[in-house]
Design an enzyme around this catalytic site. Structure first.
Site, PDB file in Angstrom:
ATOM      1  N   ALA A 120      -3.711   0.649   1.444  1.00  0.00           N
ATOM      2  CA  ALA A 120      -3.101   0.927   2.748  1.00  0.00           C
ATOM      3  C   ALA A 120      -1.631   1.337   2.618  1.00  0.00           C
ATOM      4  O   ALA A 120      -1.176   2.245   3.314  1.00  0.00           O
ATOM      5  CB  ALA A 120      -3.227  -0.309   3.636  1.00  0.00           C
ATOM      6  N   HIS A 175      -6.991 -12.369  16.849  1.00  0.00           N
ATOM      7  CA  HIS A 175      -7.334 -13.678  16.291  1.00  0.00           C
ATOM      8  C   HIS A 175      -6.173 -14.663  16.326  1.00  0.00           C
ATOM      9  O   HIS A 175      -6.132 -15.611  15.539  1.00  0.00           O
ATOM     10  CB  HIS A 175      -7.855 -13.511  14.856  1.00  0.00           C
ATOM     11  CG  HIS A 175      -9.187 -12.823  14.808  1.00  0.00           C
ATOM     12  ND1 HIS A 175      -9.664 -12.171  13.697  1.00  0.00           N
ATOM     13  CD2 HIS A 175     -10.151 -12.678  15.757  1.00  0.00           C
ATOM     14  CE1 HIS A 175     -10.864 -11.662  13.960  1.00  0.00           C
ATOM     15  NE2 HIS A 175     -11.176 -11.953  15.202  1.00  0.00           N
ATOM     16  N   CYS A 234       3.632 -23.509  21.728  1.00  0.00           N
ATOM     17  CA  CYS A 234       5.030 -23.430  21.295  1.00  0.00           C
ATOM     18  C   CYS A 234       5.180 -22.590  20.042  1.00  0.00           C
ATOM     19  O   CYS A 234       4.240 -22.449  19.259  1.00  0.00           O
ATOM     20  CB  CYS A 234       5.605 -24.829  21.070  1.00  0.00           C
ATOM     21  SG  CYS A 234       4.841 -25.673  19.691  1.00  0.00           S
ATOM     22  N   VAL A 283      -3.329 -12.610  11.540  1.00  0.00           N
ATOM     23  CA  VAL A 283      -2.578 -13.666  12.207  1.00  0.00           C
ATOM     24  C   VAL A 283      -1.127 -13.710  11.710  1.00  0.00           C
ATOM     25  O   VAL A 283      -0.347 -14.553  12.138  1.00  0.00           O
ATOM     26  CB  VAL A 283      -3.272 -15.038  12.015  1.00  0.00           C
ATOM     27  CG1 VAL A 283      -4.616 -15.057  12.740  1.00  0.00           C
ATOM     28  CG2 VAL A 283      -3.466 -15.385  10.540  1.00  0.00           C
ATOM     29  N   ASP A 284      -0.777 -12.787  10.813  1.00  0.00           N
ATOM     30  CA  ASP A 284       0.621 -12.710  10.371  1.00  0.00           C
ATOM     31  C   ASP A 284       1.431 -11.924  11.410  1.00  0.00           C
ATOM     32  O   ASP A 284       0.877 -11.362  12.352  1.00  0.00           O
ATOM     33  CB  ASP A 284       0.708 -12.084   8.967  1.00  0.00           C
ATOM     34  CG  ASP A 284       0.255 -10.626   8.926  1.00  0.00           C
ATOM     35  OD1 ASP A 284       0.713  -9.827   9.765  1.00  0.00           O
ATOM     36  OD2 ASP A 284      -0.567 -10.280   8.041  1.00  0.00           O
ATOM     37  N   GLY A 333      -8.045  -1.355   6.508  1.00  0.00           N
ATOM     38  CA  GLY A 333      -8.179  -2.586   5.730  1.00  0.00           C
ATOM     39  C   GLY A 333      -8.983  -3.679   6.388  1.00  0.00           C
ATOM     40  O   GLY A 333      -8.579  -4.839   6.392  1.00  0.00           O
ATOM     41  N   THR A 334     -10.139  -3.315   6.936  1.00  0.00           N
ATOM     42  CA  THR A 334     -10.998  -4.367   7.483  1.00  0.00           C
ATOM     43  C   THR A 334     -12.426  -4.204   6.973  1.00  0.00           C
ATOM     44  O   THR A 334     -12.916  -3.085   6.820  1.00  0.00           O
ATOM     45  CB  THR A 334     -10.965  -4.404   9.027  1.00  0.00           C
ATOM     46  OG1 THR A 334     -11.773  -5.486   9.480  1.00  0.00           O
ATOM     47  CG2 THR A 334     -11.435  -3.116   9.666  1.00  0.00           C
ATOM     48  N   CYS A 361      -4.803 -27.894  27.138  1.00  0.00           N
ATOM     49  CA  CYS A 361      -4.078 -28.275  28.365  1.00  0.00           C
ATOM     50  C   CYS A 361      -3.052 -27.211  28.752  1.00  0.00           C
ATOM     51  O   CYS A 361      -2.462 -27.289  29.826  1.00  0.00           O
ATOM     52  CB  CYS A 361      -3.384 -29.631  28.189  1.00  0.00           C
ATOM     53  SG  CYS A 361      -1.842 -29.552  27.260  1.00  0.00           S
TER      54      CYS A 361
HETATM   55  P1  NAD Z   1     -11.551  -9.280   5.105  1.00  0.00           P
HETATM   56  O1  NAD Z   1     -10.849 -10.233   4.210  1.00  0.00           O
HETATM   57  O2  NAD Z   1     -12.907  -9.567   5.584  1.00  0.00           O
HETATM   58  O3  NAD Z   1     -11.591  -7.801   4.479  1.00  0.00           O
HETATM   59  C1  NAD Z   1     -10.454  -7.189   4.016  1.00  0.00           C
HETATM   60  C2  NAD Z   1     -10.720  -5.697   3.834  1.00  0.00           C
HETATM   61  O4  NAD Z   1      -9.535  -5.095   3.363  1.00  0.00           O
HETATM   62  C3  NAD Z   1     -11.822  -5.373   2.807  1.00  0.00           C
HETATM   63  O5  NAD Z   1     -12.681  -4.391   3.364  1.00  0.00           O
HETATM   64  C4  NAD Z   1     -11.035  -4.796   1.603  1.00  0.00           C
HETATM   65  O6  NAD Z   1     -11.756  -3.795   0.915  1.00  0.00           O
HETATM   66  C5  NAD Z   1      -9.819  -4.230   2.289  1.00  0.00           C
HETATM   67  N1  NAD Z   1      -8.630  -4.188   1.463  1.00  0.00           N
HETATM   68  C6  NAD Z   1      -8.170  -5.139   0.616  1.00  0.00           C
HETATM   69  N2  NAD Z   1      -6.995  -4.755   0.085  1.00  0.00           N
HETATM   70  C7  NAD Z   1      -6.706  -3.544   0.620  1.00  0.00           C
HETATM   71  C8  NAD Z   1      -5.606  -2.654   0.485  1.00  0.00           C
HETATM   72  N3  NAD Z   1      -4.560  -2.923  -0.312  1.00  0.00           N
HETATM   73  N4  NAD Z   1      -5.626  -1.501   1.193  1.00  0.00           N
HETATM   74  C9  NAD Z   1      -6.686  -1.190   2.003  1.00  0.00           C
HETATM   75  N5  NAD Z   1      -7.738  -2.008   2.174  1.00  0.00           N
HETATM   76  C10 NAD Z   1      -7.741  -3.179   1.495  1.00  0.00           C
HETATM   77  O7  NAD Z   1     -10.554  -9.086   6.301  1.00  0.00           O
HETATM   78  P2  NAD Z   1     -10.812  -8.751   7.806  1.00  0.00           P
HETATM   79  O8  NAD Z   1     -11.899  -7.746   7.939  1.00  0.00           O
HETATM   80  O9  NAD Z   1      -9.520  -8.473   8.401  1.00  0.00           O
HETATM   81  O10 NAD Z   1     -11.368 -10.131   8.406  1.00  0.00           O
HETATM   82  C11 NAD Z   1     -10.882 -11.358   8.004  1.00  0.00           C
HETATM   83  C12 NAD Z   1     -10.298 -12.208   9.118  1.00  0.00           C
HETATM   84  O11 NAD Z   1      -9.466 -13.142   8.506  1.00  0.00           O
HETATM   85  C13 NAD Z   1      -9.430 -11.475  10.052  1.00  0.00           C
HETATM   86  O12 NAD Z   1     -10.060 -11.463  11.244  1.00  0.00           O
HETATM   87  C14 NAD Z   1      -8.132 -12.238  10.143  1.00  0.00           C
HETATM   88  O13 NAD Z   1      -8.090 -13.008  11.314  1.00  0.00           O
HETATM   89  C15 NAD Z   1      -8.155 -13.186   9.034  1.00  0.00           C
HETATM   90  N6  NAD Z   1      -7.160 -12.932   7.982  1.00  0.00           N
HETATM   91  C16 NAD Z   1      -5.876 -12.620   8.318  1.00  0.00           C
HETATM   92  C17 NAD Z   1      -4.939 -12.381   7.334  1.00  0.00           C
HETATM   93  C18 NAD Z   1      -3.542 -12.004   7.729  1.00  0.00           C
HETATM   94  O14 NAD Z   1      -3.131 -12.351   8.828  1.00  0.00           O
HETATM   95  N7  NAD Z   1      -2.826 -11.254   6.902  1.00  0.00           N
HETATM   96  C19 NAD Z   1      -5.296 -12.492   5.977  1.00  0.00           C
HETATM   97  C20 NAD Z   1      -6.602 -12.849   5.671  1.00  0.00           C
HETATM   98  C21 NAD Z   1      -7.529 -13.049   6.689  1.00  0.00           C
HETATM   99 ZN    ZN Z   2      -2.129 -30.977  25.525  1.00  0.00          ZN
END
Ligand code: NAD
Ligand code: ZN
Length: 239
Positions: free
Chosen positions: A223, A114, A130, A98-99, A183-184, A126
């Site tokens: 990453a 997300h 913004c 979401v960043d 990184g997920t 509605c």
């Molecule tokens: P998660 O927190 O479930 O998992 C993060 C993954 O990243 C893990 O598998 C971990 O091993 C890996 N990881 C951590 N540091 C790393 C690095 N330096 N290099 C490579 N891999 C690394 O995150 P997700 O699977 O994205 O799901 C969490 C949800 O939360 C997302 O859907 C998102 O909407 C939200 N979220 C967003 C942010 C953001 O916008 N930056 C931050 C946190 C969570």
């Molecule tokens: Zn409204």
């Protein structure tokens, strides 16, 4: 052939490549992940801070927490992985984040599954929507159109993903020769299910994952180191 060379070959032979990222992409920018042991959910309760019911029950606390996250994001910079991705000519960058760090790195083809922290919307649906100044986020306020509370434009637990973003992501992954998953944890559904539609997956994570086990190539490492190494200037898919 080592894994990195194998992955680079797959990308150089592909005519369409997409990235699919999670919180690990932004971890080295200083934004905490959610599910890791030191992640956000080890400190705050997702039932309160990531649900519509939590927002209705404790709107001020939730709003303050998002204000804190927004100010933190405003002080954060894209890392080498965001910059490397933004410099490719890949078809689409699909992110669960979401960043706005991919956009700030210069990418203009980003799809957010997300939602985004830099927008608000009406809780009542509605249609009011913004932009938000991340360095000076608004306090809790009501919708100018219908009087309901205004909330961050992010997807909370139990909510539908934005339809257009989902459609664009699903189509791009189906059409891509290679999907680079970065990184997920692959534990957030339905987003994680999109990876199942990919033809060839290159998985990048700092630790082995379920996604990596089923990938054509798994690259283990941070990453901000691995993505720039994968996306080298010698790659014909890099502009
Ligand atoms: P998660 O927190 O479930 O998992 C993060 C993954 O990243 C893990 O598998 C971990 O091993 C890996 N990881 C951590 N540091 C790393 C690095 N330096 N290099 C490579 N891999 C690394 O995150 P997700 O699977 O994205 O799901 C969490 C949800 O939360 C997302 O859907 C998102 O909407 C939200 N979220 C967003 C942010 C953001 O916008 N930056 C931050 C946190 C969570
Ligand atoms: Zn409204």
């Amino acid at each position: 052939m080592d894994n990195l060379r194998h992955a680079r070959t797959l990308i150089s032979e592909a005519s369409q490549v997409v990235s699919f990222s999670g919180a690990g992409l932004s971890a080295e920018s200083g934004i905490a992940t959610f599910r890791d042991p030191d992640g956000v959910w080890s400190k705050v309760d997702p039932a309160v801070y990531a649900s519509a019911a939590g927002f209705r029950a404790r709107p001020n606390e939730v709003s303050e927490w998002y204000g804190h996250r927004r100010r933190t994001l405003a002080m954060t910079n894209p890392n080498a992985a965001h910059l490397a991705l933004a410099a490719t000519n890949w078809q689409l960058h699909i992110t669960q984040n979401v960043d706005n760090l991919l956009e700030r790195a210069g990418a203009n083809n980003v799809v957010h599954l997300h939602g985004v922290l830099d927008h608000d919307r009406c809780q009542n649906g509605c249609g009011y929507h913004c932009a938000v100044d991340l360095s000076n986020p608004p306090a809790l306020h009501t919708c100018p159109d219908c009087g309901s509370m205004v909330r961050p434009d992010v997807v909370w637990f139990g909510e539908m993903l934005p339809e257009l973003a989902w459609h664009l992501a699903e189509t791009a992954i189906e059409q891509a020769d290679v999907t680079v998953v970065i990184g997920t944890s692959g534990e957030v559904w339905p987003a994680a299910g999109l990876i199942g539609g990919a033809r060839t997956v290159i998985a990048i994570n700092r630790e082995p994952t379920k996604i990596g086990r089923h990938a054509a190539v798994e690259l283990i490492g941070p990453a901000a180191t691995v993505v720039p190494a994968l996306v080298s200037p010698a790659d014909p898919n890099t502009r």
